[in-house]
Design a protein around this motif. Structure first.
Motif, PDB file in Angstrom:
ATOM      1  N   LYS A  79      -8.460  -6.899   7.432  1.00  0.00           N
ATOM      2  CA  LYS A  79      -7.424  -7.292   8.395  1.00  0.00           C
ATOM      3  C   LYS A  79      -6.200  -6.428   8.103  1.00  0.00           C
ATOM      4  CE  LYS A  79      -9.134 -12.005   8.743  1.00  0.00           C
ATOM      5  NZ  LYS A  79     -10.245 -11.839   7.781  1.00  0.00           N
ATOM      6  N   GLU A  99     -10.751   0.442  -5.750  1.00  0.00           N
ATOM      7  CA  GLU A  99     -11.721   0.693  -4.677  1.00  0.00           C
ATOM      8  C   GLU A  99     -11.677   2.178  -4.355  1.00  0.00           C
ATOM      9  OE1 GLU A  99     -10.970  -1.844  -1.312  1.00  0.00           O
ATOM     10  OE2 GLU A  99     -10.811  -3.637  -2.558  1.00  0.00           O
ATOM     11  N   GLN A 131     -19.349  -2.357   2.676  1.00  0.00           N
ATOM     12  CA  GLN A 131     -18.446  -3.207   3.471  1.00  0.00           C
ATOM     13  C   GLN A 131     -18.983  -3.236   4.897  1.00  0.00           C
ATOM     14  OE1 GLN A 131     -15.742  -3.833   1.250  1.00  0.00           O
ATOM     15  NE2 GLN A 131     -16.624  -2.232  -0.019  1.00  0.00           N
ATOM     16  N   VAL A 191     -11.166   9.112   6.178  1.00  0.00           N
ATOM     17  CA  VAL A 191     -12.104   9.700   5.230  1.00  0.00           C
ATOM     18  C   VAL A 191     -13.523   9.412   5.723  1.00  0.00           C
ATOM     19  CG1 VAL A 191     -12.912   9.735   2.839  1.00  0.00           C
ATOM     20  CG2 VAL A 191     -10.472   9.341   3.330  1.00  0.00           C
ATOM     21  N   LYS A 209       0.815  -1.217   0.000  1.00  0.00           N
ATOM     22  CA  LYS A 209       0.000   0.000   0.000  1.00  0.00           C
ATOM     23  C   LYS A 209       0.849   1.267   0.000  1.00  0.00           C
ATOM     24  CE  LYS A 209      -4.091  -2.203   1.818  1.00  0.00           C
ATOM     25  NZ  LYS A 209      -4.857  -2.708   2.920  1.00  0.00           N
ATOM     26  N   GLU A 212     -18.828   3.808  -0.517  1.00  0.00           N
ATOM     27  CA  GLU A 212     -17.698   3.262  -1.252  1.00  0.00           C
ATOM     28  C   GLU A 212     -18.160   2.839  -2.637  1.00  0.00           C
ATOM     29  OE1 GLU A 212     -14.575   1.246   1.263  1.00  0.00           O
ATOM     30  OE2 GLU A 212     -16.291   1.037   2.588  1.00  0.00           O
ATOM     31  N   ASP A 261      -9.617  -8.083   3.388  1.00  0.00           N
ATOM     32  CA  ASP A 261     -10.903  -8.045   4.078  1.00  0.00           C
ATOM     33  C   ASP A 261     -10.842  -7.266   5.393  1.00  0.00           C
ATOM     34  OD1 ASP A 261     -12.128  -9.418   2.074  1.00  0.00           O
ATOM     35  OD2 ASP A 261     -12.219 -11.349   3.114  1.00  0.00           O
ATOM     36  N   GLY A 264      -2.530  -7.469   4.211  1.00  0.00           N
ATOM     37  CA  GLY A 264      -3.910  -7.319   4.704  1.00  0.00           C
ATOM     38  C   GLY A 264      -4.926  -7.755   3.658  1.00  0.00           C
TER      39      GLY A 264
END
Ligand code: ADP
Length: 376
Positions: free
Chosen positions: A148, A249, A206, A178, A99, A183, A146, A144
């Motif tokens: 986690k 996403e 989610q 945010v 990320k 989403e 879902d 990571g």
């Protein structure tokens, strides 16, 4: 011969698409009974983090692709150097694996993201929070899924949490929290020759970090906003030279603008609606893309399509529960993944489509609730 690394439900649904195309699939699976290993004929059970296992598996594949993003980048660089067609390639895939790398690259491209900074210590995380305001989001840079590895940190006192038991080589990325309205997901598919198609934008829900529902097209998104999201995803796919499916996403802020949450480079949960709701499914288009075949029409078949995930609940015999679901709704579409029902685990999904959004959503929710044993 397409080699798929990872034997989850995404590989299982890619396999289903491969049958109609007459494409041979082989699978590197984590175990003999995982979702895709139950249906693919040519299965190797092995460890995808072991270079020799992956090298041996790639022998005889025309192209190697993925069910998940966890194959170490180094192994894939070596495969590519040895002449194996790895799609997406490691140079693109690293943006879905790490990320911090993703955020740095998107900043270079001027793609809107939440304010963010890699932090090396609790003190640095507190510094970021004091600067940008609390709460902040802290994420592990790698590994990571879902939700986690994603922490909402309310105050300086809680800033130690993401660092507890952090494995070596994994960092923490601090992000502005945010306060999103909702989403969204932008799915595009790009082939090595550079052809690309964009699916309609989906609204995604989610729950505790796990996707539970998608509605396509995203309600209330103007045509211009939808095209902007599609163009943003197409631009990322082009700049990063992604091959296959790219899921972007997005979080839509209260003012309507969007920022990127994260990237995935494989068929994605928010694209499951495409199996029954689009002219060409994400799984077929992913296969077409990695084989550099012309891509199929991504448009929807009906005004509205709703997908609801079936998460493991009190119903253990899902097939028996289909009796009620199918008797009630002959147009209901169901995919079950062959996985043992465990609490919260993704074990299947249902899809409905039609002209009236409320009705379509109610039908999907009813079926998913029934399969989960949820009474509302
Ligand atoms: P994973 O890789 O585990 O899927 P994500 O980065 O997608 O993790 O984050 C999981 C969820 O956490 C997102 O779907 C979103 O709901 C929430 N989230 C992530 N980043 C932020 C942020 N910067 N601000 C607010 N919520 C966030």
């Amino acid at each position: 011969m397409v080699g798929i690394i990872g034997g989850g439900q995404l590989a299982r649904m890619m396999h289903a698409a491969s049958i109609g195309l007459g494409i041979d699939i082989k699978l590197l699976a984590e175990g003999p009974d995982v979702s895709a290993a139950q249906v693919v004929a040519d299965v190797t059970v092995g460890d995808y983090t072991d270079p020799q296992t992956v090298r041996d598996f790639a022998t005889g594949c025309d192209v190697v692709t993925f069910d998940h993003e966890h194959v170490p980048t180094g192994i894939l660089i070596e495969l590519e150097a040895a002449g194996v067609a790895v799609r997406p390639g490691p140079a693109a895939l690293v943006h879905a694996q790490d990320k911090a790398v993703m955020r740095a690259r998107l900043a270079e491209l001027d793609i809107p993201c939440p304010a963010n900074r890699p932090v090396g210590s609790v003190q640095e995380l507190i510094g970021f929070g004091d600067e940008h305001g609390w709460p902040v989001i802290a994420k592990t840079t790698r590994g990571g899924y879902d939700g986690k590895g994603v922490f909402k940190i309310d105050s300086a006192a809680a800033a130690g949490e993401p660092f507890e038991g952090l494995p070596a080589g994994i960092g923490i990325l601090a992000e502005e929290f945010v306060d999103f309205r909702r989403e969204l997901s932008a799915l595009v598919v790009r082939s090595p020759s550079g052809q690309a198609v964009a699916y309609p934008i989906s609204e995604t829900v989610q729950t505790d970090g796990v996707c539970t529902e998608t509605t396509t097209p995203a309600p209330g998104l103007t045509r211009d906003q939808a095209v902007d999201c599609q163009q943003l995803a197409l631009r990322i796919a082009h700049e990063l030279e992604v091959t296959g499916l790219l899921a972007v996403e997005l979080m839509q802020r209260q003012d309507g603008s969007v920022v990127v949450n994260e990237l995935a480079m494989r068929p994605h949960n928010t694209g499951h609606w495409t199996i029954d709701g689009a002219h060409t499914s994400q799984f077929e288009n992913h296969l077409r893309a990695v084989l550099d075949l012309p891509l199929g029409d991504p448009s929807g078949r009906a005004p509205w399509t709703v997908m609801a995930n079936v998460l493991g609940g009190s119903v253990t015999d899902l097939t028996a529960a289909l009796l009620h679901c199918f008797a009630r709704d002959p147009k209901l579409r169901v995919q079950l993944y062959g996985k043992e029902v465990k609490p919260g685990r993704k074990v299947g999904h249902v899809t409905t489509f039609g002209d009236d959004r409320e009705t379509v959503a109610k039908r999907a929710r009813h079926a998913a609730d029934y399969l989960m044993g949820v009474q509302r």
